[in-house]
Design an enzyme around this catalytic site. Sequence first.
Site, short mmCIF file in Angstrom:
data_model
loop_
_atom_site.label_atom_id
_atom_site.label_comp_id
_atom_site.label_asym_id
_atom_site.label_seq_id
_atom_site.Cartn_x
_atom_site.Cartn_y
_atom_site.Cartn_z
N TYR A 193 0.85 -1.19 0.00
CA TYR A 193 0.00 0.00 0.00
C TYR A 193 0.89 1.24 0.00
O TYR A 193 1.87 1.33 0.72
CB TYR A 193 -1.01 -0.01 1.14
CG TYR A 193 -0.51 0.03 2.58
CD1 TYR A 193 0.74 -0.46 2.95
CD2 TYR A 193 -1.32 0.55 3.58
CE1 TYR A 193 1.17 -0.42 4.27
CE2 TYR A 193 -0.90 0.59 4.91
CZ TYR A 193 0.35 0.11 5.24
OH TYR A 193 0.77 0.15 6.55
N TYR A 216 -7.40 1.61 -4.85
CA TYR A 216 -7.44 0.59 -3.79
C TYR A 216 -8.73 0.77 -3.00
O TYR A 216 -8.85 1.66 -2.17
CB TYR A 216 -6.20 0.78 -2.92
CG TYR A 216 -5.97 -0.18 -1.79
CD1 TYR A 216 -6.65 -1.38 -1.66
CD2 TYR A 216 -5.00 0.11 -0.82
CE1 TYR A 216 -6.39 -2.25 -0.61
CE2 TYR A 216 -4.72 -0.74 0.23
CZ TYR A 216 -5.43 -1.92 0.32
OH TYR A 216 -5.17 -2.78 1.37
N TYR A 221 -10.24 0.74 4.28
CA TYR A 221 -9.72 2.10 4.12
C TYR A 221 -10.81 3.02 3.55
O TYR A 221 -11.96 2.60 3.37
CB TYR A 221 -8.46 2.08 3.24
CG TYR A 221 -7.33 1.27 3.87
CD1 TYR A 221 -6.77 1.66 5.08
CD2 TYR A 221 -6.84 0.11 3.27
CE1 TYR A 221 -5.74 0.92 5.67
CE2 TYR A 221 -5.81 -0.63 3.85
CZ TYR A 221 -5.27 -0.22 5.06
OH TYR A 221 -4.26 -0.95 5.64
N ARG A 273 -8.51 -2.81 -6.73
CA ARG A 273 -8.63 -3.89 -5.75
C ARG A 273 -9.98 -3.72 -5.05
O ARG A 273 -10.29 -2.65 -4.52
CB ARG A 273 -7.48 -3.84 -4.75
CG ARG A 273 -7.38 -5.15 -3.97
CD ARG A 273 -5.98 -5.49 -3.51
NE ARG A 273 -5.81 -6.92 -3.66
CZ ARG A 273 -5.13 -7.69 -2.81
NH1 ARG A 273 -4.51 -7.16 -1.80
NH2 ARG A 273 -5.05 -8.99 -3.00
N ARG A 309 1.53 -14.50 -0.15
CA ARG A 309 2.35 -15.41 0.65
C ARG A 309 3.08 -16.47 -0.18
O ARG A 309 4.29 -16.71 0.06
CB ARG A 309 1.49 -16.05 1.75
CG ARG A 309 1.04 -15.03 2.80
CD ARG A 309 -0.08 -15.55 3.67
NE ARG A 309 -1.28 -15.79 2.89
CZ ARG A 309 -2.38 -16.36 3.36
NH1 ARG A 309 -2.42 -16.77 4.61
NH2 ARG A 309 -3.44 -16.52 2.59
C1 LIG Z 1 2.76 -9.63 4.67
C2 LIG Z 1 1.50 -9.23 3.96
C3 LIG Z 1 1.23 -7.89 3.74
C4 LIG Z 1 0.10 -7.49 3.04
N1 LIG Z 1 -0.07 -6.18 2.72
C5 LIG Z 1 -1.05 -5.81 1.85
C6 LIG Z 1 -1.10 -4.49 1.31
O1 LIG Z 1 -0.26 -3.64 1.57
N2 LIG Z 1 -2.12 -4.20 0.47
C7 LIG Z 1 -3.05 -5.11 0.12
O2 LIG Z 1 -3.94 -4.80 -0.67
N3 LIG Z 1 -3.01 -6.38 0.61
C8 LIG Z 1 -2.02 -6.75 1.44
N4 LIG Z 1 -1.94 -8.05 1.87
C9 LIG Z 1 -2.94 -9.02 1.45
C10 LIG Z 1 -2.45 -9.75 0.19
O3 LIG Z 1 -2.41 -8.90 -0.91
C11 LIG Z 1 -3.33 -10.94 -0.17
O4 LIG Z 1 -4.60 -10.50 -0.53
C12 LIG Z 1 -3.47 -11.98 0.92
O5 LIG Z 1 -2.23 -12.25 1.50
C13 LIG Z 1 -4.04 -13.28 0.37
O6 LIG Z 1 -3.25 -13.73 -0.68
P1 LIG Z 1 -2.27 -15.01 -0.54
O7 LIG Z 1 -3.13 -16.14 -0.09
O8 LIG Z 1 -1.69 -15.20 -1.88
O9 LIG Z 1 -1.28 -14.63 0.50
C14 LIG Z 1 -0.83 -8.46 2.60
C15 LIG Z 1 -0.56 -9.80 2.86
C16 LIG Z 1 0.58 -10.20 3.51
C17 LIG Z 1 0.85 -11.66 3.73
S1 SF4 Z 2 5.23 -19.80 5.07
FE1 SF4 Z 2 4.34 -18.49 6.63
S2 SF4 Z 2 5.74 -16.79 6.68
FE2 SF4 Z 2 6.14 -17.80 4.77
S3 SF4 Z 2 4.85 -16.78 3.29
FE3 SF4 Z 2 3.70 -18.51 4.06
S4 SF4 Z 2 2.50 -17.61 5.68
FE4 SF4 Z 2 4.13 -16.17 5.28
#
Ligand SMILES: Cc1cc2nc3c(=O)[nH]c(=O)nc-3n(C[C@H](O)[C@H](O)[C@H](O)COP(=O)(O)O)c2cc1C
Ligand code: SF4
Length: 682
Positions: free
Chosen positions: A60, A172, A177, A225, A314
Amino acid sequence: MRNPRHDILFEPIQLGPVTAKNRFYQVPHCTGMGWRRPKTLAAMREVKAEGGWGVVNTEYCSIHPTSDNDAFPFCALWDQEDIAAHHLMTSAVHNHGALAGVELWIGGGMVVNLGTRIPALGLRNRPQTDFTVLNPGQNRQIDKQDIRNIREWHRNAAKRALEAEFDIVYVYATHGYLLSEFLNPETNTRSDEYGGSLENRVRLIRELIEETKEIVDGKAAVATRFSVGLEDAESYDAFGLLSDLPDVWDLTVPDYNVEMGNSRFIKEAALTNSVEKARAMTSKPVVAVGRFTSPDTMARLLKEGVQDMIGAARPSIADPFIPNKIDAGQIEDIRECIGCNVCYAHDSLGVPIRCTQNPTMGEEWRLGWHPEKVKRTPKAEKVLVVGAGPAGLEATRVLGQMGHSVLLAEADRTLGGRVTREAKLPGLAEWARVRDWRLTQIDKLTTVEVFPQSPMTADSVLELGVSRVLIATGAKWAKDAVGRHSDIGFTQTDPTMIVTGDKILDGSKINGKKIVIYDDDHYYFGSICALELRKRGHEVVLITPAGRVCGWGAYTDEQEASTHALIKAGVEIITNKTIDTVASGRAELSCVFSNTPSTIACDAVVPLTRKIPVTDLYDDLISNKNRYTEAGIQSITRIGDAEAPSIIAAAIHSGYRAAIDLGQDIDLAQRYGRREHPATTC
Ligand SMILES: Cc1cc2nc3c(=O)[nH]c(=O)nc-3n(C[C@H](O)[C@H](O)[C@H](O)COP(=O)(O)O)c2cc1C
Ligand code: SF4
């Protein structure tokens, strides 16, 4: 070679005026680096691009000082210096043929501007709506002029995004927000053209999308988003009003605990049903997340038309090289995310993110670590690693890849140490990935030999003719309750009533009907032990000196779901109490504020307050330096929990670090003290 089943993942796709080379899209995610650590950030994002992601986004990114999330690290596009900082990232990403995106962000009532100290601009007069923070300040309710200003600031930020050479610019509109506040009829109580009807509530989002498109003028794509589905039926109507406006949709669901759910509760592809319906309502490409690590699932979702691109935060942290590995058909090499959310926790703690699976995450610039490359050692040594838990396995893997000859000795029949034992507990099955990926890699190394059921003594170590020894013998839960809330532990104990956490881990039978768990650990383990003991038919009372159980789980986004699970399972929860004595069929408690005593009858108490490193072998070996130097051993080092018990991510990092640093005379201050100093060039 790539499996033809996965070809669809490598088809280019048009996102408005720009083309992504494939379907792998790293969605915006924070890093704990923000505007203060631009080089750290650029190096980390570059590794993703190098690993094959077609699109790499920022976290963000604030459009103006009225959106300031200090002390959480966030990005900003406020001025020329920010443009230069982001340019480090965009050029690094472009070097590998990927597109770079920026998530322009307007904080609204979720922030209180602790850094800039000007009033935050929210939709209503109320305190900061991020209730993990509980700041006493309120935002200022915005008026029409503020809305005009916000639109102008967004346009200006979009111009700066172009100057920084971003290819995708976001509006966003989710995650609580400002734009979510406008959408939500409960928070949007305005009576003007921005409130009331759904058309009015989406007005600002529409204006921002249209104006951003005008500004970028075909030089970049505009992404939005947005959250759809779950319990929010109206979200589809809102989506319908905007459906063909942006160049690309980045869709998620209106519940962060589902979107970024901890693997204890949420599995891969959990958003599919919600996203699919919206995908059918738009002609624009749709990106969606779902903690995707299986290429078959990814390919299926594209083939079935659920989404057009595979969004990932992730999975791209745990393995920045997923796309390249799928492309090369190296599926077994994918280091799958375990869904522990330790990455997210550290962002919330204000430090660069780290990852349980990927020890190099966050260390790309500072230490020059790379998730796929380790330097071959110029001087191969014979190394003994004792203990095949996470630290021992990781050290073995990296040492082997560096070209050292490694003997890995494990006392137990099974490998994996605490990871293997913890993965058997409720909800933690995916944690076994930490062990399995490492064993797969170790299996490929010709210079590594693994010896299960091989308990080591000092004498047997000395006979091996190794030059280095790494002791990764783990740690055991203590019996005494010394910990955060007590320097002395229990003042009186009936030892027959004490059950250690390791007994639960080992699956040992616990005698007694009513078991008290004393949780001064504050992470997942106490709650999971409680669930495990309920499963085994015990009455369970979980006592904690904190105000809530699983306190650190607030950072990993599991506290709510975890506590809900405890309540559902019938675990009695007692907060704000310490346990002082355990004897005569009861535990004596004290209120942490008033010391008021109380008593609870029970058959056993499980103190989860600290772990004690298992260092018998280490102590024995180092007690006689002459003996081990005569045997040719140059160093004996404790790693992982045997050095300092912590989370599994720390053990993996410790194992990696021990391997990389092996045999070097390290100046800790110089190597590990490296930081970005704005006043100097590093
Ligand atoms: C460490 C971390 C920081 C995140 N920061 C943001 C962010 O700044 N803006 C946003 O829209 N989503 C943020 N998210 C959400 C991710 O964009 C995503 O929607 C969420 O992790 C699910 O996706 P995944 O299953 O691939 O991790 C964040 C997620 C993680 C793990
Ligand atoms: S293993 Fe755990 S720390 Fe690594 S990206 Fe996945 S959730 Fe995050």
